[in-house]
Design an enzyme around this catalytic site. Structure first.
Site, PDB file in Angstrom:
ATOM      1  N   VAL B  12       0.865  -1.177   0.000  1.00  0.00           N
ATOM      2  CA  VAL B  12       0.000   0.000   0.000  1.00  0.00           C
ATOM      3  C   VAL B  12       0.902   1.227   0.000  1.00  0.00           C
ATOM      4  O   VAL B  12       1.666   1.440   0.949  1.00  0.00           O
ATOM      5  CB  VAL B  12      -0.931   0.017   1.232  1.00  0.00           C
ATOM      6  CG1 VAL B  12      -1.870   1.221   1.160  1.00  0.00           C
ATOM      7  CG2 VAL B  12      -1.719  -1.282   1.323  1.00  0.00           C
ATOM      8  N   CYS B  14       2.904   3.602  -3.217  1.00  0.00           N
ATOM      9  CA  CYS B  14       3.963   3.331  -4.184  1.00  0.00           C
ATOM     10  C   CYS B  14       4.728   4.619  -4.478  1.00  0.00           C
ATOM     11  O   CYS B  14       4.911   5.005  -5.631  1.00  0.00           O
ATOM     12  CB  CYS B  14       3.383   2.689  -5.434  1.00  0.00           C
ATOM     13  SG  CYS B  14       4.565   1.632  -6.284  1.00  0.00           S
ATOM     14  N   ARG B  48      -2.794   5.790  -4.493  1.00  0.00           N
ATOM     15  CA  ARG B  48      -3.819   6.824  -4.395  1.00  0.00           C
ATOM     16  C   ARG B  48      -4.251   7.268  -5.780  1.00  0.00           C
ATOM     17  O   ARG B  48      -5.423   7.443  -6.055  1.00  0.00           O
ATOM     18  CB  ARG B  48      -3.265   8.021  -3.610  1.00  0.00           C
ATOM     19  CG  ARG B  48      -4.330   8.944  -3.082  1.00  0.00           C
ATOM     20  CD  ARG B  48      -3.776   9.838  -1.996  1.00  0.00           C
ATOM     21  NE  ARG B  48      -2.369  10.148  -2.243  1.00  0.00           N
ATOM     22  CZ  ARG B  48      -1.551  10.704  -1.355  1.00  0.00           C
ATOM     23  NH1 ARG B  48      -2.011  11.019  -0.161  1.00  0.00           N
ATOM     24  NH2 ARG B  48      -0.307  10.955  -1.634  1.00  0.00           N
ATOM     25  N   LYS B 108       6.683   6.575  11.292  1.00  0.00           N
ATOM     26  CA  LYS B 108       6.987   6.868  12.705  1.00  0.00           C
ATOM     27  C   LYS B 108       5.933   7.743  13.347  1.00  0.00           C
ATOM     28  O   LYS B 108       5.651   7.609  14.539  1.00  0.00           O
ATOM     29  CB  LYS B 108       8.356   7.510  12.862  1.00  0.00           C
ATOM     30  CG  LYS B 108       8.570   8.764  12.054  1.00  0.00           C
ATOM     31  CD  LYS B 108       9.689   8.535  11.070  1.00  0.00           C
ATOM     32  CE  LYS B 108       9.504   9.340   9.826  1.00  0.00           C
ATOM     33  NZ  LYS B 108      10.231   8.817   8.693  1.00  0.00           N
ATOM     34  N   VAL B 135      12.520   3.855  12.113  1.00  0.00           N
ATOM     35  CA  VAL B 135      13.561   4.584  12.845  1.00  0.00           C
ATOM     36  C   VAL B 135      14.907   4.339  12.170  1.00  0.00           C
ATOM     37  O   VAL B 135      15.333   3.199  12.020  1.00  0.00           O
ATOM     38  CB  VAL B 135      13.636   4.125  14.317  1.00  0.00           C
ATOM     39  CG1 VAL B 135      14.721   4.900  15.055  1.00  0.00           C
ATOM     40  CG2 VAL B 135      12.292   4.297  15.005  1.00  0.00           C
ATOM     41  N   GLY B 137      15.974   4.484   9.148  1.00  0.00           N
ATOM     42  CA  GLY B 137      16.027   3.907   7.804  1.00  0.00           C
ATOM     43  C   GLY B 137      16.703   2.561   7.728  1.00  0.00           C
ATOM     44  O   GLY B 137      16.223   1.575   8.267  1.00  0.00           O
ATOM     45  N   ASP B 204      10.354  15.086  13.871  1.00  0.00           N
ATOM     46  CA  ASP B 204      10.643  13.767  13.301  1.00  0.00           C
ATOM     47  C   ASP B 204      11.596  12.986  14.204  1.00  0.00           C
ATOM     48  O   ASP B 204      11.366  11.813  14.501  1.00  0.00           O
ATOM     49  CB  ASP B 204      11.245  13.968  11.902  1.00  0.00           C
ATOM     50  CG  ASP B 204      11.721  12.684  11.270  1.00  0.00           C
ATOM     51  OD1 ASP B 204      10.884  11.967  10.694  1.00  0.00           O
ATOM     52  OD2 ASP B 204      12.930  12.387  11.357  1.00  0.00           O
ATOM     53  N   LYS B 208      10.873   9.415  16.434  1.00  0.00           N
ATOM     54  CA  LYS B 208      11.718   8.214  16.376  1.00  0.00           C
ATOM     55  C   LYS B 208      12.288   7.890  17.752  1.00  0.00           C
ATOM     56  O   LYS B 208      12.355   6.728  18.155  1.00  0.00           O
ATOM     57  CB  LYS B 208      12.841   8.429  15.367  1.00  0.00           C
ATOM     58  CG  LYS B 208      12.346   8.561  13.921  1.00  0.00           C
ATOM     59  CD  LYS B 208      13.457   9.072  13.011  1.00  0.00           C
ATOM     60  CE  LYS B 208      12.996   9.179  11.561  1.00  0.00           C
ATOM     61  NZ  LYS B 208      13.971   9.931  10.736  1.00  0.00           N
TER      62      LYS B 208
END
Lengths: 436, 436
Positions: B12, B14, B48, B108, B135, B137, B204, B208
Site C-alpha cells: 500500500v 507506491c 492513491r 513513525k 527509525v 532507515g 521527526d 523516532k
C-alpha cells in the site's frame, strides 16, 4: 520436564565468557524472563577443574567435570559452550546436538575449521547453533548479516576484528611506545593472551572473516586462501610515518566483491586518519558492511571482553527460548547453499603501497631498490629517507619509506623477492597496502 | 491459497519507499527466496492515484486505488504499508490486521501516536507489525534493541535520527553557506520535504526517539514531554564559533537513565569534534546505545532514502516469511510490559551551555546579561564578542557568545525569560547544551 515457565540451561566452560554469562543470567533474570517469556535457569555447569575458585555463585546448579549429567538431562534444551580449542569442543558439541540440545558457542577457531560439518549435523537433527559471540564480541554482526541485511546483496566487508592488535597499534602511537612494551601491557590488562601469536599474526581476524564471508557471500573460503599478514613487524616509526602522511595503520580484514570474484585479506593497512575505521581505538572492533540496497552500514563496539561477549551469548540464548533461533538458523542454512563465488587471484589486485626498508646507509641502496621496483613496473609516488645519527662511518642503518602508485600484488611480490636478496637490507622490511 | 513455495505480498503506497520495495523484490528475487525459503511475490499494489507514472514495473500484480481487493485476498499474509499521514494509515492498518495480515510500516508519526493501540490489536489477532524502517532507515536499530541487546539493561541512547537536519548542519559548515540556501539544496536533492518543518524543528527525531525509548526502556514517553528544539535558528556563525572551540553542532536525540529516571530530549548540541557522532555527515544517521553488559555500541548508515529504507522493509518481510517476525513481536510486547520509568524533570538536568545573543552594540549590554546569569547562579566559563563592522554609531548589532559552566535547566530557563525582556536583544537568541 521442566515446570512451565522455566527454561533450563547448561553451561560448558566457566572461564572469562562463562562467568560473564552466569553474571548476566543472575543479574538480569527479570529482564530476560520478560523478553523470553520463560525464566532462563542455569541447571548444569561443566568445568575442567572442579577445585578452581570462581567469582560467581554456582550454588543453584549441578557442577561437574563431565558432560554426562548435562547430556542425560532432557529438560535442558540449550547449552552454552565456551571452551577454547578445536577438537575437544567439536566432540562436545556433536554430543550435545545429538542429545537434542541447541548449542551456543563463541569459538571462531572451531567454526572456521568445522562449521559446515556442525551446521549440517544440527540441521539433520533439527537443532540450532548460535554463534553471534564468535565474531566481534558484543557487536551483533552475525544477526545483521543473517537477518537485517536479507534484502541486500553484500558488496564488501571492511573490518577491525581483532581487539588485541588494535589495542597494540593504537597504544603504540598514542604513547610513543614500542611493540614489546605495549604487548606486555595488553597481556597485563587481559587484552592479549599469554601466547598472543594468533591475535597479532592475523589468524584470529582471518578466522572471523572466514565465518562472516561465508554468511555474507555464501562462499566458503579455505583458511589458507586468505592473504594474511600480522602486525609483529610494524614498529613505532611506521606508525609515526603513516600519521605524518595523514594515515593510521589498522589490521584490516577485508572481503570484497570485485567483478564477481571475492577478494579476501587480513593485512595491516594505511587508512586515512579521518575515516571512522581509522578512529577505532583500543580493543574495540569496527565493521563496515556494504549492501547494494542499504549502502554502507557501520557498527562499532566492544569486540571482546567478559560481559560484551556474554551479552551476545545470552542474546542467542533468548533467541533459543523465543524460537527465533530456529527461524534464523534455517534461513542461514539456506543462505549458505547459494552458488559460491570464485576467489580473486591476489596477484591481480592492484593497490597503492607503503614500503619501509631498513638499509645500510651507503651509496646506491636507494637506486638499487628503485631499480627493482621499476623493473616490475611499480611506480614510486614518494620517498622519504631521514638522516640517521650514526651514519658517519657508513655502518649506520637508514630507514627508507616509499609510497607507490597502484601496483598489482603479483608485481609487488616479485619485487619483494628480489629486494630480499639485496645485501643492503637490514632486518625485516614492511609492505602494507594503502586503502583508497 | 497460494501454491506451495510462494509468499504473496501486498503493498500500500507506491511512492519513494514503495517503489524501492518493488525494486528490491524484483532485482533480488533469488536471494530473497534463498533466505526466506519461499518466493516473495508482489500480488496487490494499492495507490492513491492510478494515473500517475511510476518507474517500476507493476505488470505482474493487481493495481488498485482501494484496499478492498487486497483485503479480500486470503492468500496475502503480509502487507507493506508505506503511506504518510496518521489517520488514514491507522484505519488501513486496522483493517489489514483484522483481515488476518501481518503489517510492515515505516510510519513513525503513526507509531508514535497510535503504536500502543495498533500493537495491542495485532497481539489480540495473533498478527505482527514490523517497523524496522520507521527509525533510522537502513540501520537495524529496532532489531538491535529488541533482539541483539536482550541481555542488557539499556542505559543510554544518543543519536542523530534526522538526516535532513544533519545534512543542513554539515553542509552549512563545510561550504560556509547560510541556512536558507542549504535548505533549498536539500529540497532539490530530495533530502528535505517541500514542507521541512517536521524535520528541522525536531518533531521527526522526537517521534523516532519515542519509539526507540519505548522499546529500550519499556517506558511510553508522551510526545509533549520530550524537550524539543530545532535547528532553524542556528546560523553559520554558530557553526563556525563551535568549530573554533573544537565542537560540531548536531541535532542530538538523547534518552538516558539518570538515577532511575529517564531524561529525553531532542536538541542541537555541541559535541566534541573528534567523537564519531560529531563526524556523522550529510544525510546519515548515527546511534550510540549503551547497555550494562555490552558497553557502548555504535551504528551508522543511511537513515533515509529509497533503497536503504526499503532494505529495512524487505528484511521485515523476510522475517514474516521465516516466522521470526512472530517470535520478535511477542518478545517486544512482553518487553513493553515492564514497569515504566519516571521521567527526569528537565529543570533538574545540569549541563554546560552555549549561549549566543545578537545584541545592540552599546554599553552595559554584556553586563546586563552577565548579571541575569549571575542572579540565577549560572557561572560563565568563557565569553567572546567580536568587533562588529558597523558599530561606530552605536546602532550596530554585536554577537555575543557565552559558554557556561554546568547549570540546571530550570535556572537557565528562568534566566532566558529575563534576558528575553532586555531591550538590547536583537533577533532570536540561541542556547544549546554542550555534551560532556
Amino acid at each position: 520436564m521442566a515446570p512451565a515457565g522455566l527454561f533450563p540451561i547448561g553451561l560448558v566452560g566457566c572461564g572469562t565468557v562463562g562467568t560473564g554469562v552466569v553474571r548476566i543470567l543472575q543479574s538480569s533474570a527479570d529482564l530476560l524472563a520478560a523478553q523470553a517469556g520463560q525464566s532462563l535457569t542455569l541447571r548444569h555447569v561443566v568445568v575442567r577443574d572442579l577445585t578452581r575458585a570462581r567469582d560467581v555463585d554456582l550454588s543453584g546448579c549441578a557442577v561437574s567435570d563431565s558432560l554426562d549429567a548435562l547430556i542425560a538431562d532432557p529438560s535442558v534444551q540449550a547449552v552454552v559452550h565456551v571452551v577454547g580449542g578445536v577438537e575437544g569442543p567439536r566432540q562436545d558439541i556433536v554430543r550435545l546436538l545429538q542429545s537434542g540440545k541447541d548449542v551456543i558457542t563463541a569459538n571462531k577457531a572451531l567454526l572456521c575449521a568445522h562449521g559446515d560439518e556442525l551446521f549440517e549435523l544440527a540441521r539433520s537433527l533439527g537443532r540450532t547453533i548460535g554463534f553471534e559471540a564468535a565474531v566481534a564480541g558484543g557487536i551483533p554482526i552475525i544477526s545483521t548479516v543473517c537477518t537485517a541485511l536479507t534484502a541486500n546483496r553484500i558488496l564488501a566487508i571492511e573490518a577491525i576484528l581483532n581487539g588485541t592488535s588494535n589495542f597494540i597499534l593504537t597504544r603504540m602511537l598514542d604513547r610513543r611506545q614500542i611493540y614489546d612494551d605495549v604487548l606486555r601491557e595488553a597481556q597485563q590488562l587481559g587484552y592479549a593472551e599469554a601466547d598472543p601469536a594468533m591475535d597479532v599474526d592475523g589468524t584470529d581476524a582471518a578466522q572471523k572473516l572466514a565465518i562472516l564471508a561465508k554468511l555474507a557471500f555464501g562462499t566458503a573460503i579455505p583458511f589458507d586462501r586468505i592473504a594474511r599478514q600480522g602486525i609483529q613487524n610494524i614498529d613505532l616509526q611506521d606508525l609515526l610515518a603513516a600519521a605524518d602522511l595523514g594515515y593510521r595503520i589498522k589490521l584490516l580484514a577485508v572481503a570484497r566483491l570485485m567483478t564477481e570474484r571475492l577478494e579476501v585479506s587480513v593485512q595491516p593497512t594505511l587508512v586515512r586518519a579521518d575515516r571512522s575505521i581509522a578512529m577505532t581505538s583500543g580493543a574495540h572492533n569496527f565493521i563496515a558492511i556494504e549492501g547494494d540496497a542499504v549502502g554502507v552500514l557501520k557498527l562499532a563496539g566492544a569486540g571482546a571482553g567478559r560481559l560484551p561477549t556474554a551479552s551476545a551469548v545470552v542474546a542467542d540464548l533468548v533467541d533459543c527460548v523465543t524460537g527465533r533461533a530456529a527461524c534464523t538458523f534455517q534461513a542461514l542454512l539456506r543462505l549458505q547453499q547459494r552458488n559460491p563465488l570464485p576467489l580473486h587471484p591476489s596477484a591481480d589486485i592492484a593497490r597503492r603501497q607503503y614500503l619501509r626498508f631498513n638499509v645500510a646507509d651507503r651509496p646506491h641502496v636507494l637506486a638499487d631498490i628503485a631499480h627493482v621496483l621499476g623493473r616490475h613496473g611499480i611506480s614510486i609516488s614518494s620517498v622519504r629517507q631521514d638522516e640517521t645519527e650514526d651514519s658517519v662511518d657508513g655502518t649506520g642503518v637508514a630507514r627508507l619509506v616509499i609510497l607507490t602508485h597502484r601496483a598489482a600484488e603479483g608485481c609487488l611480490q616479485a619485487a619483494d623477492n628480489e629486494i630480499d636478496c639485496l645485501d643492503s637490507l637490514r632486518g625485516p622490511r614492511i609492505r602494507m597496502p594503502i586503502a583508497d
